[in-house]
Design a protein around this motif. Structure first.
Motif, PDB file in Angstrom:
ATOM      1  N   ASN A  40     -46.848 -35.529 -37.128  1.00 44.32           N
ATOM      2  CA  ASN A  40     -46.382 -34.716 -37.586  1.00 44.32           C
ATOM      3  C   ASN A  40     -47.432 -33.090 -36.864  1.00 44.32           C
ATOM      4  N   ASN A  41     -46.698 -32.112 -36.395  1.00 40.80           N
ATOM      5  CA  ASN A  41     -47.194 -30.901 -35.881  1.00 40.80           C
ATOM      6  C   ASN A  41     -47.671 -31.193 -35.057  1.00 40.80           C
ATOM      7  N   LYS A  42     -47.946 -32.352 -34.113  1.00 43.37           N
ATOM      8  CA  LYS A  42     -48.963 -32.588 -33.156  1.00 43.37           C
ATOM      9  C   LYS A  42     -48.592 -32.351 -31.989  1.00 43.37           C
ATOM     10  N   PRO A  43     -49.141 -32.253 -31.102  1.00 43.82           N
ATOM     11  CA  PRO A  43     -48.585 -32.044 -29.667  1.00 43.82           C
ATOM     12  C   PRO A  43     -47.820 -33.102 -29.089  1.00 43.82           C
ATOM     13  N   LEU A  44     -47.647 -32.846 -28.308  1.00 46.40           N
ATOM     14  CA  LEU A  44     -46.814 -34.098 -27.240  1.00 46.40           C
ATOM     15  C   LEU A  44     -47.783 -34.740 -26.834  1.00 46.40           C
ATOM     16  N   TYR A  45     -47.779 -36.719 -26.952  1.00 44.45           N
ATOM     17  CA  TYR A  45     -49.279 -37.038 -25.914  1.00 44.45           C
ATOM     18  C   TYR A  45     -50.224 -36.890 -26.422  1.00 44.45           C
ATOM     19  N   SER A  46     -50.255 -36.613 -27.302  1.00 44.08           N
ATOM     20  CA  SER A  46     -52.327 -36.395 -28.061  1.00 44.08           C
ATOM     21  C   SER A  46     -52.827 -37.498 -28.057  1.00 44.08           C
ATOM     22  N   LYS A  47     -52.004 -38.436 -28.817  1.00 45.10           N
ATOM     23  CA  LYS A  47     -52.898 -40.156 -28.805  1.00 45.10           C
ATOM     24  C   LYS A  47     -52.879 -40.063 -27.414  1.00 45.10           C
TER      25      LYS A  47
END
Ligand code: UGY
Ligand code: MN
Length: 302
Positions: A40-47
């Protein structure tokens, strides 16, 4: 002095045990992967940018890493990344994840650009592919034309082509470079694009979704695939082939089989696969897996 009677102590202990039994309903408990995976609401590829450095219960274990280096494959996980200044670049830290020292014919590295960073040039006859994982960079070509690349965009630079990547804020890139394998009457051209602009391609006999970021024409001696698997999907072909791979997991988690080893993997992990290493993947967890894959193509291996 007042002291607890042994009966009272025994009773308290029994109540504690009963509470554990009730709350856990007699089953072993494990941390939920639903929260860890929710996007939820995390930028793309944040992981990839903020990876889990080690499974929670192993984070404090001295010397623990999931990284493995073997003669025909390697798994390089985020807790073993070592960044140092990239030669020829300004203000940029790099971590090489795949290199010829392993037996690969290409390099794959992460580049962390800071404020006011500038790229260096690849060596003579070396082509370059850049994919933006975080932030934005400006690419200026030999004619002085500038383009802005945001997350999920990419650029291919043919060998010996003047160009400059600049960043004004922090940006993270994954970069592939190799010595170009020339072919008579075929000249590769510069390309700029973004993943979502690439059409989905047919994958006969397979279920994953496939996009190719470079043209399939003979001018290009490698391609970069974006492969998407829904949880539960897996490679049907238990692949063994002459091509090499460099892989970066962008989203999700699953099991990668490499040779006779089976690895739990997740976003942020990088893999090198030598020619002919048996390879297979199954996506698990709650969200899709997306990985980016280097593959040498279009050249006679002899
Ligand atoms: O195209 C490929 O070789 C790709 N399917 N390999 C892989 O995902 N390991
Ligand atoms: Mn393959």
């Amino acid at each position: 002095m007042q002291s607890f009677s042994p009966i009272l102590l025994l009773l308290t202990l029994l109540l504690c045990l009963l509470n554990i039994a009730v709350t856990h309903q007699g089953f072993c408990s494990a941390p939920s992967i639903i929260d860890a995976n929710s996007n939820n609401n995390k930028p793309l590829y944040s992981k990839v940018i903020n990876p889990t450095l080690a499974p929670h219960h192993l984070q404090d274990l001295p010397g623990f890493t999931r990284s493995v280096y073997k003669s025909d494959h390697a798994l390089i996980t985020p807790e073993s990344h070592v960044f140092s200044l990239l030669p020829d670049w300004t203000n940029t830290l790099g971590a090489y994840l795949v290199s010829p020292a392993m037996g690969a014919h290409f390099v794959m590295y992460l580049a962390k650009m800071q404020e006011s960073s500038r790229s260096g040039n690849p060596s003579k006859d070396v082509e370059r592919f850049v994919f933006v994982l975080q932030g934005l960079v400006k690419l200026t070509n030999a004619s002085g034309v500038g383009q802005t690349l945001t997350v999920d965009s990419f650029a291919y630079i043919p060998p010996n082509s003047e160009h400059l990547f600049e960043s004004y804020e922090s940006a993270t890139l994954v970069i592939f470079e190799r010595r170009y394998a020339y072919l008579e009457n075929h000249i590769p051209e510069s390309i700029v694009g973004s993943t979502d602009q690439q059409p989905l391609l047919d994958t006969p006999g397979e279920v994953f979704e496939l996009r190719k970021l470079l043209p399939t024409s003979l001018s290009y001696d490698f391609n970069i695939h974006i492969m998407d698997f829904q949880p539960g999907e897996f490679l049907n072909v238990k692949e063994v082939h002459y091509n090499q791979h460099g892989l970066l997991l962008l989203e999700g988690q699953g099991i990668y089989r490499l040779g006779d080893s089976w690895y739990p993997v997740e976003a942020g992990d990088a893999i090198w696969m030598a020619p002919f290493v048996p390879q297979w993947y199954a996506a698990l967890g709650k969200i899709r897996t997306r990985y980016l894959l280097y593959k040498d193509v279009n050249r006679n291996p002899l």
